[in-house]
Design a protein around this motif. Sequence first.
Motif, PDB file in Angstrom:
ATOM      1  N   GLY A 222       0.842  -1.024  -0.017  1.00  0.00           N
ATOM      2  CA  GLY A 222      -0.094   0.006  -0.001  1.00  0.00           C
ATOM      3  C   GLY A 222       0.898   1.289   0.040  1.00  0.00           C
ATOM      4  N   PRO A 223       0.047   2.446   0.510  1.00  0.00           N
ATOM      5  CA  PRO A 223       1.051   3.602   0.362  1.00  0.00           C
ATOM      6  C   PRO A 223       2.129   3.460   1.261  1.00  0.00           C
ATOM      7  CG  PRO A 223      -1.541   4.141   0.699  1.00  0.00           C
ATOM      8  CD  PRO A 223      -1.256   2.501   0.790  1.00  0.00           C
ATOM      9  N   ALA A 224       3.221   4.096   0.743  1.00  0.00           N
ATOM     10  CA  ALA A 224       4.624   4.175   1.691  1.00  0.00           C
ATOM     11  C   ALA A 224       4.415   4.908   3.074  1.00  0.00           C
ATOM     12  CB  ALA A 224       5.750   4.656   0.809  1.00  0.00           C
ATOM     13  N   ALA A 225       3.551   5.763   2.914  1.00  0.00           N
ATOM     14  CA  ALA A 225       3.385   6.658   4.037  1.00  0.00           C
ATOM     15  C   ALA A 225       2.663   5.988   5.509  1.00  0.00           C
ATOM     16  CB  ALA A 225       2.275   7.999   3.944  1.00  0.00           C
ATOM     17  N   ASP A 226       1.502   5.052   4.742  1.00  0.00           N
ATOM     18  CA  ASP A 226       0.988   4.115   5.762  1.00  0.00           C
ATOM     19  C   ASP A 226       1.804   2.947   6.145  1.00  0.00           C
ATOM     20  OD1 ASP A 226      -0.861   6.118   5.768  1.00  0.00           O
ATOM     21  OD2 ASP A 226      -2.274   4.946   4.034  1.00  0.00           O
ATOM     22  N   ALA A 227       3.065   2.618   5.523  1.00  0.00           N
ATOM     23  CA  ALA A 227       3.366   1.379   6.003  1.00  0.00           C
ATOM     24  C   ALA A 227       4.096   1.151   7.354  1.00  0.00           C
ATOM     25  CB  ALA A 227       4.717   1.320   4.930  1.00  0.00           C
ATOM     26  N   PRO A 228       4.122   0.034   8.090  1.00  0.00           N
ATOM     27  CA  PRO A 228       4.516  -0.123   9.358  1.00  0.00           C
ATOM     28  C   PRO A 228       5.900   0.076   9.399  1.00  0.00           C
ATOM     29  CG  PRO A 228       3.842  -2.369   8.547  1.00  0.00           C
ATOM     30  CD  PRO A 228       3.441  -1.237   7.446  1.00  0.00           C
ATOM     31  N   PRO A 229       6.691   0.428  10.401  1.00  0.00           N
ATOM     32  CA  PRO A 229       7.983   0.163  10.691  1.00  0.00           C
ATOM     33  C   PRO A 229       8.648  -0.925  10.422  1.00  0.00           C
ATOM     34  CG  PRO A 229       7.055   0.988  12.542  1.00  0.00           C
ATOM     35  CD  PRO A 229       5.570   0.461  11.889  1.00  0.00           C
ATOM     36  N   ALA A 230       9.858  -1.046   9.632  1.00  0.00           N
ATOM     37  CA  ALA A 230      10.488  -2.162   9.205  1.00  0.00           C
ATOM     38  C   ALA A 230      11.692  -2.471   9.977  1.00  0.00           C
ATOM     39  CB  ALA A 230      10.979  -1.945   7.675  1.00  0.00           C
TER      40      ALA A 230
END
Length: 425
Positions: A40-48
């Motif tokens: 999904g959107p990079a802005a909503d991605a969980p911390p990796a």
Amino acid sequence: MKLQPGTTIVKNGQLVDGTGRPAVPNAALIITDGIITYAGPAADAPPAATDARVIDAKGGTIMPGLIEAHIHLTYFNVSELQDLDIKYPVEYVTLQSGVNAKTALECGYTAARSGGCLHNIDVWMKKAIEEDMIPGPRLSASGREICGAGGLMDWNPDYRRIGMEGIVFIVNGPEQARTAVRKLVKDGIEWVKTYPTGDAASPDINDHHTLCMTFEEMHAVVATAHNHGLKVTGHCRATEGIRNALKAGYDAIEHGTFMDDECLDLLLKRNVPMCPGLGFELFSVQRGKEFGLSQRVLDGHQETLEAGAESCRKVLKAGGTLGLGGDYGFAWTPHGTYAQELTFFVDYVGFSPLDTIKCATLGGAKMMGREKEIGTLEKGKLADVLVVAGDVLKDISLLENRDNLMAVMQGGVVKAGTLVKPASL
């Protein structure tokens, strides 16, 4: 087939997830131990994870691996009938098939469904791929095919006494049809491929408006195959052949060229997927003359091209399932040119790029019966992924050039592509 351990992040590209939904700009795909955990959107991605491997899409496209829904791994630059069954021994055909499997993967096809093969090569090719012995697409295996006596695939004269059993079982009546299926059961195949109709390639006795099997033979094939948990498909061009296949209980239709409203209703009612294999018709018309195809054959291909395109439009509009691919391996449709099919569906048939990609990914997964595992970039699915240089929605022909494939991934493992060195198998 092994999965990539750890975490991989693919970022800085648009996400075309294969569902038909609009692309997500500036997206991220997170893969954990070979399984998609976020898309999904990079802005909503969980911390990796801090040790995550990062693949930069460089403004290109992140999409599912393509699925060839009708592959012939044992076809290798076929230009005449003997190339299909008696030109080479099984040992050499097996080697050719390994080359074709590797080529398909390098072209971004991470999965494929067999449309029939010589001998029993696909079954063992599938095993070799799954055990990482050789590179290739995840494979739904078929085997030798079934056709009525005197039909499209029965071309070796009886006086030669060489038979056809390397490529097809020739049957006369329901009992012989059942016997043929039982032999295939022992071979370990998944799909039984039959020939209910003829083709433009045989204009004199088995053209695209003729039948090559009786309904009783087809019904016997289905009953026997289903009893053993196998699926049945068929080369169906003539309207009556399509209708017979659907009424007999076929699990898929190949080509579906001359589809009327009754056939369409049956297709939709039973939710039967179809693989048109339609680009072959165009390329036969365009290049056939240089390979010695007669004008009658070319005219037949032109007719099937136009009717087949209209059938595809009907199926798409009605919400049916289409997979893309088919009959690559002829001299004028060589292995490695599979993505021409996608460009053809956009430019000639009139599908949108999103619909075309959906057919070439999710549609193929549905035909394989593996849509819960592959075909889209969604949480929980295997990370079979393409990272493509450029915007495939603006120019779908980008997929025809392997140089545009930055990464081809199966289960998160990079198997091919220009961006990252392929992992050793």
